[in-house]
Write an enzyme that holds these catalytic residues in place. Structure first.
Site, short mmCIF file in Angstrom:
data_model
loop_
_atom_site.label_atom_id
_atom_site.label_comp_id
_atom_site.label_asym_id
_atom_site.label_seq_id
_atom_site.Cartn_x
_atom_site.Cartn_y
_atom_site.Cartn_z
N ASP A 148 23.28 43.47 54.05
CA ASP A 148 23.17 42.12 54.61
C ASP A 148 21.78 41.55 54.39
O ASP A 148 20.80 42.30 54.26
CB ASP A 148 23.41 42.17 56.13
N ARG A 198 26.62 38.85 47.27
CA ARG A 198 27.28 38.01 48.27
C ARG A 198 26.41 36.77 48.48
O ARG A 198 25.25 36.90 48.89
CB ARG A 198 27.43 38.75 49.59
P1 FDA Z 1 29.11 25.85 57.49
O1 FDA Z 1 28.78 26.44 58.82
O2 FDA Z 1 28.02 25.22 56.69
O3 FDA Z 1 30.27 24.80 57.69
C1 FDA Z 1 30.69 23.97 56.62
C2 FDA Z 1 32.13 23.53 56.85
O4 FDA Z 1 32.99 24.68 56.82
C3 FDA Z 1 32.37 22.90 58.21
O5 FDA Z 1 32.00 21.55 58.22
C4 FDA Z 1 33.87 23.12 58.36
O6 FDA Z 1 34.58 22.19 57.56
C5 FDA Z 1 34.06 24.49 57.75
N1 FDA Z 1 33.99 25.54 58.79
C6 FDA Z 1 32.95 26.35 59.05
N2 FDA Z 1 33.23 27.17 60.08
C7 FDA Z 1 34.47 26.85 60.48
C8 FDA Z 1 35.32 27.32 61.51
N3 FDA Z 1 34.95 28.26 62.39
N4 FDA Z 1 36.54 26.76 61.64
C9 FDA Z 1 36.94 25.78 60.82
N5 FDA Z 1 36.17 25.27 59.83
C10 FDA Z 1 34.95 25.81 59.67
N6 FDA Z 1 24.25 35.11 56.86
C11 FDA Z 1 23.07 35.75 56.67
O7 FDA Z 1 22.01 35.19 56.96
N7 FDA Z 1 23.06 37.03 56.15
C12 FDA Z 1 24.20 37.67 55.78
O8 FDA Z 1 24.13 38.82 55.31
C13 FDA Z 1 25.44 37.00 55.97
N8 FDA Z 1 26.61 37.61 55.65
C14 FDA Z 1 27.78 36.87 55.69
C15 FDA Z 1 28.96 37.44 55.24
C16 FDA Z 1 30.13 36.68 55.22
C17 FDA Z 1 31.39 37.29 54.69
C18 FDA Z 1 30.10 35.32 55.66
C19 FDA Z 1 31.33 34.45 55.61
C20 FDA Z 1 28.94 34.78 56.15
C21 FDA Z 1 27.77 35.54 56.20
N9 FDA Z 1 26.60 35.01 56.72
C22 FDA Z 1 25.43 35.70 56.53
C23 FDA Z 1 26.62 33.76 57.51
C24 FDA Z 1 26.34 32.53 56.64
O9 FDA Z 1 25.00 32.57 56.21
C25 FDA Z 1 26.59 31.22 57.40
O10 FDA Z 1 25.72 31.17 58.50
C26 FDA Z 1 28.01 31.05 57.89
O11 FDA Z 1 28.97 31.56 57.00
C27 FDA Z 1 28.30 29.55 58.10
O12 FDA Z 1 28.22 28.85 56.89
P2 FDA Z 1 29.52 28.38 56.08
O13 FDA Z 1 29.17 28.34 54.64
O14 FDA Z 1 30.65 29.27 56.41
O15 FDA Z 1 29.90 26.92 56.60
#
Ligand code: FDA
Length: 321
Positions: A148, A198
């Site tokens: 991570d 990732r």
């Molecule tokens: P973001 O939060 O930017 O949201 C964008 C859009 O996605 C929203 O407007 C909505 O449309 C949709 N969406 C998001 N969440 C939703 C929900 N709960 N329900 C419905 N729609 C939703 N971070 C880190 O710092 N170190 C790490 O090692 C990891 N590892 C990791 C592994 C995996 C498998 C994932 C998925 C994420 C991580 N993260 C992480 C976390 C990552 O950095 C981030 O904080 C979260 O994934 C949120 O960003 P998103 O890109 O998902 O969407």
């Protein structure tokens, strides 16, 4: 970004608040939405169901910022047992995907700070040895490992550790956070080296000197890093719930002639499960990041900071007891 995000991320570092919240009796019900359980016994049926459903898993034993040698050793021991469990469950579940030459449906995710990286001047060396021990068992049992990404003060050490051990374990992967300015270069290097990466947006409270803060800037950086990885020679693992990024990945996959087995989508346990199933039904490779263990506080507060709707869920559960 949500105005609440900095406040919640600040709370994620508060040990007093952590003690108060984890002692609260409602915790279990709320936590269960994002955390598979506190023990391996509670984790097992969750993993079994995901694998049987055609989703792959990456399991994280919760814990971070260990300042105690004994806890780092216990964490390694837990990971060795976890790897054995995942290998056994995977072999018992015949419906799980077995399509690609080298894709492993069972993976563990690990934080170097849980393996001792922060144990003073010897910490980075201790973390390397502990990670090597975990990778050896993973190699024996046919399980993958991803490291991570934590806060920016650890990025250089983390990438260095993974680079070092990739000569022994070429499948060892690491997470890169698109919000860090440095990540454009880190992705370019990773793409050229053929590594498994990732790509996530990034979940920590970082100073403006090192990371983008505006949503539009983070998204633009994510798109750039994604294009670099997809056009490179490695194996991109697209970790996001963002529909725009998922769509962009599908476009790039066509452009770069990447089929199933050449990339995967990743989402967190409890987040957008319908979308996870939709992607699987379309024939795409999906891996779910499944955390378990008693040290859920830091993980959960980062999830709350990402989405105010999660905070309302948390608040409602507190009030309903
Ligand atoms: P973001 O939060 O930017 O949201 C964008 C859009 O996605 C929203 O407007 C909505 O449309 C949709 N969406 C998001 N969440 C939703 C929900 N709960 N329900 C419905 N729609 C939703 N971070 C880190 O710092 N170190 C790490 O090692 C990891 N590892 C990791 C592994 C995996 C498998 C994932 C998925 C994420 C991580 N993260 C992480 C976390 C990552 O950095 C981030 O904080 C979260 O994934 C949120 O960003 P998103 O890109 O998902 O969407």
């Amino acid at each position: 970004m949500s105005v609440l995000r900095p406040v919640i991320l600040a709370a994620s570092g508060s040990s007093r608040l952590q003690r108060a919240v984890t002692g609260f009796p409602v915790s279990a019900a709320v936590v269960r939405r994002f955390v598979a359980g506190e023990t391996r016994a509670e984790l097992e049926p969750v993993v079994r169901e995901l694998l049987a459903d055609g989703r792959m898993v990456s399991v994280d034993f919760l814990g971070e910022n260990t300042t105690d040698h004994r806890i780092a050793e216990e964490t390694v021991a837990e990971y060795l047992d976890l790897i054995d469990l995942l290998a056994d469950v995977w072999r018992a579940v015949s419906a799980a995907p077995a399509d690609a030459r080298w894709v492993r449906p069972a993976e563990v995710s690990v934080k170097l700070s849980a393996l001792g990286q922060a144990l003073g001047p010897d910490g980075p060396g201790i973390a390397v040895e502990n990670l090597r021990t975990i990778c050896r068992r993973a190699a024996e049992r046919g399980v993958w490992v991803t490291v991570d990404a934590e806060d920016h003060t650890t990025t250089t050490a983390t990438l260095g550790t993974v680079h070092l051990l990739r000569s022994e374990f070429p499948w060892l992967a690491v997470a890169i956070q698109a919000y860090l300015y440095r990540s454009a270069e880190d992705c370019a290097a990773a793409a050229a080296s053929g590594a498994r990466i990732r790509l996530c947006k990034g979940a920590y409270r970082e100073p403006a000197a090192v990371a983008h803060h505006r949503t539009a800037d983070v998204d633009a950086a994510y798109r750039d890093c994604l294009a670099t990885l997809m056009r490179g020679s490695g194996y991109p693992m697209v970790a996001t719930h963002d529909p725009a990024m998922i769509e962009r990945t599908a476009l790039l996959a066509r452009e770069c002639d990447r089929a199933r087995g050449d990339l995967e989508y990743q989402m967190l346990f409890g987040v957008r499960p319908d979308e996870q199933r939709r992607l699987v039904a379309q024939g795409r490779a999906v891996r779910v990041y499944v955390p378990y263990g008693r040290q859920w506080y830091g993980y959960l507060t980062r999830r709350l900071a990402e989405r105010p709707a999660n905070l309302m869920f948390f608040g409602r559960a507190l009030l309903s007891r």
